[in-house]
Design a protein around this motif. Structure first.
Motif, short mmCIF file in Angstrom:
data_model
loop_
_atom_site.label_atom_id
_atom_site.label_comp_id
_atom_site.label_asym_id
_atom_site.label_seq_id
_atom_site.Cartn_x
_atom_site.Cartn_y
_atom_site.Cartn_z
N VAL A 1 38.37 10.04 17.13
CA VAL A 1 37.86 9.83 18.50
C VAL A 1 37.41 10.81 19.23
CG1 VAL A 1 38.62 7.93 18.89
CG2 VAL A 1 40.22 9.52 19.33
N ARG A 2 37.97 12.23 18.50
CA ARG A 2 37.51 13.03 19.53
C ARG A 2 35.60 13.63 19.01
NH1 ARG A 2 42.07 16.25 20.49
NH2 ARG A 2 44.01 15.81 19.40
N CYS A 3 35.33 13.07 18.04
CA CYS A 3 33.77 13.09 18.52
C CYS A 3 32.89 12.40 19.35
CB CYS A 3 33.39 12.99 17.06
SG CYS A 3 34.00 14.24 16.09
N LEU A 4 33.54 11.36 20.21
CA LEU A 4 32.81 10.55 20.70
C LEU A 4 32.55 10.99 22.05
CD1 LEU A 4 34.69 7.36 19.79
CD2 LEU A 4 32.81 7.57 18.76
N GLU A 5 31.56 10.46 23.04
CA GLU A 5 31.27 11.31 24.29
C GLU A 5 32.56 10.23 25.26
OE1 GLU A 5 27.36 10.61 25.23
OE2 GLU A 5 26.77 11.75 22.79
N GLY A 6 32.57 10.84 26.55
CA GLY A 6 32.88 10.27 27.60
C GLY A 6 34.69 9.89 27.27
N VAL A 7 35.63 9.98 26.19
CA VAL A 7 36.75 9.65 26.10
C VAL A 7 37.76 10.51 26.32
CG1 VAL A 7 38.08 8.43 24.45
CG2 VAL A 7 35.35 8.70 23.97
N ASP A 8 38.33 9.96 27.27
CA ASP A 8 40.16 10.18 28.08
C ASP A 8 41.46 10.18 26.93
OD1 ASP A 8 41.81 11.69 29.42
OD2 ASP A 8 41.84 9.71 31.35
N LEU A 9 40.92 11.42 26.16
CA LEU A 9 42.06 11.25 24.73
C LEU A 9 43.43 11.39 25.38
CD1 LEU A 9 40.47 13.88 22.56
CD2 LEU A 9 40.33 11.88 22.70
N ALA A 10 43.79 11.77 26.85
CA ALA A 10 45.01 11.74 27.12
C ALA A 10 45.66 10.50 27.96
CB ALA A 10 45.25 12.40 28.40
N ALA A 11 44.35 9.39 28.00
CA ALA A 11 45.33 7.98 28.46
C ALA A 11 45.06 6.73 27.29
CB ALA A 11 43.07 7.89 29.38
N LEU A 12 44.77 7.41 25.74
CA LEU A 12 44.61 6.62 24.82
C LEU A 12 46.15 6.87 23.84
CD1 LEU A 12 41.39 7.98 22.60
CD2 LEU A 12 42.26 5.88 23.47
N GLN A 13 46.79 5.44 23.65
CA GLN A 13 47.88 5.67 23.10
C GLN A 13 47.91 6.19 21.70
OE1 GLN A 13 49.52 1.69 22.55
NE2 GLN A 13 51.42 2.26 21.55
N ARG A 14 48.98 7.48 21.63
CA ARG A 14 48.59 7.07 19.77
C ARG A 14 49.34 6.81 19.20
NH1 ARG A 14 47.52 14.29 21.17
NH2 ARG A 14 45.60 13.42 22.48
N ILE A 15 49.50 6.24 18.18
CA ILE A 15 50.57 5.40 17.44
C ILE A 15 50.23 6.92 15.78
CG2 ILE A 15 50.22 3.69 16.03
CD1 ILE A 15 50.23 3.03 18.65
N PRO A 16 51.58 6.94 15.69
CA PRO A 16 52.11 8.65 14.71
C PRO A 16 51.72 6.78 13.61
CG PRO A 16 53.75 8.02 16.28
CD PRO A 16 52.99 6.69 16.58
N TYR A 17 51.23 8.10 12.38
CA TYR A 17 51.41 7.11 10.89
C TYR A 17 52.05 8.10 9.71
CZ TYR A 17 49.69 4.93 7.02
OH TYR A 17 49.87 4.61 5.39
N ASP A 18 52.90 7.93 9.45
CA ASP A 18 53.28 9.11 8.44
C ASP A 18 52.30 8.95 6.77
OD1 ASP A 18 55.22 10.76 7.53
OD2 ASP A 18 56.15 9.22 6.46
N GLY A 19 51.24 9.68 7.59
CA GLY A 19 50.30 9.85 5.79
C GLY A 19 50.96 10.37 5.19
N ARG A 20 52.12 11.51 5.12
CA ARG A 20 52.38 12.68 4.30
C ARG A 20 53.19 12.15 3.48
NH1 ARG A 20 55.01 15.94 7.92
NH2 ARG A 20 54.00 16.80 8.76
N SER A 21 54.61 11.16 3.84
CA SER A 21 55.14 10.42 2.75
C SER A 21 54.39 8.93 1.93
CB SER A 21 56.72 9.58 4.00
OG SER A 21 57.07 10.85 4.22
N LYS A 22 53.26 9.32 2.20
CA LYS A 22 52.75 7.93 1.44
C LYS A 22 51.44 8.78 0.21
CE LYS A 22 53.04 5.15 4.12
NZ LYS A 22 53.97 4.20 4.29
#
Length: 115
Positions: free
Chosen positions: A94-115
């Motif tokens: 989503v950092r590559c999309l135009e006009g997206v307010d990143l602060a307004a997005l809910q961030r869902i943590p995913y533990d890919g390090r342990s997978k």
């Protein structure tokens, strides 16, 4: 809603349709180094305007997601793969999309390090 996206130099341009309210923030070695915020959508919701044939692909770990990037500017706007049911998915940075307010997005943590 329809979003426009691109790599940094503009050689890869696309649009993606959907209801963007949250993004996955994975802590695996690749995603954390790249700073990805990923929005998973059905692959048919992603349409390239140009440059799809120019994307390079990076595979690692279980080779589940084809992380794609522009070989000219190095920007990584998306990845492609399948969901657990085998349906094609796009993982849009989503950092590559135009006009997206990143602060307004809910961030869902995913533990890919342990997978």
């Amino acid at each position: 809603m329809l979003y426009q996206g691109s790599c940094h130099c503009g050689r890869v341009r696309y649009e993606v349709e959907g209801d963007l309210q949250q993004a996955i923030e994975c802590n695996c070695s690749h995603c954390s180094r790249k700073g990805y915020l990923l929005w998973f959508v059905p692959r048919e919701n992603l349409r390239f305007h140009e440059g799809e044939d120019q994307l390079s692909t990076y595979l690692f770990n279980k080779h589940v997601i084809r992380h794609q990037f522009c070989p000219n500017c190095g920007c990584a706007p998306l990845g492609q793969g399948t969901d657990p049911a085998g349906k094609p998915k796009a993982a849009v940075n989503v950092r590559c999309l135009e006009g997206v307010d990143l602060a307004a997005l809910q961030r869902i943590p995913y533990d890919g390090r342990s997978k």
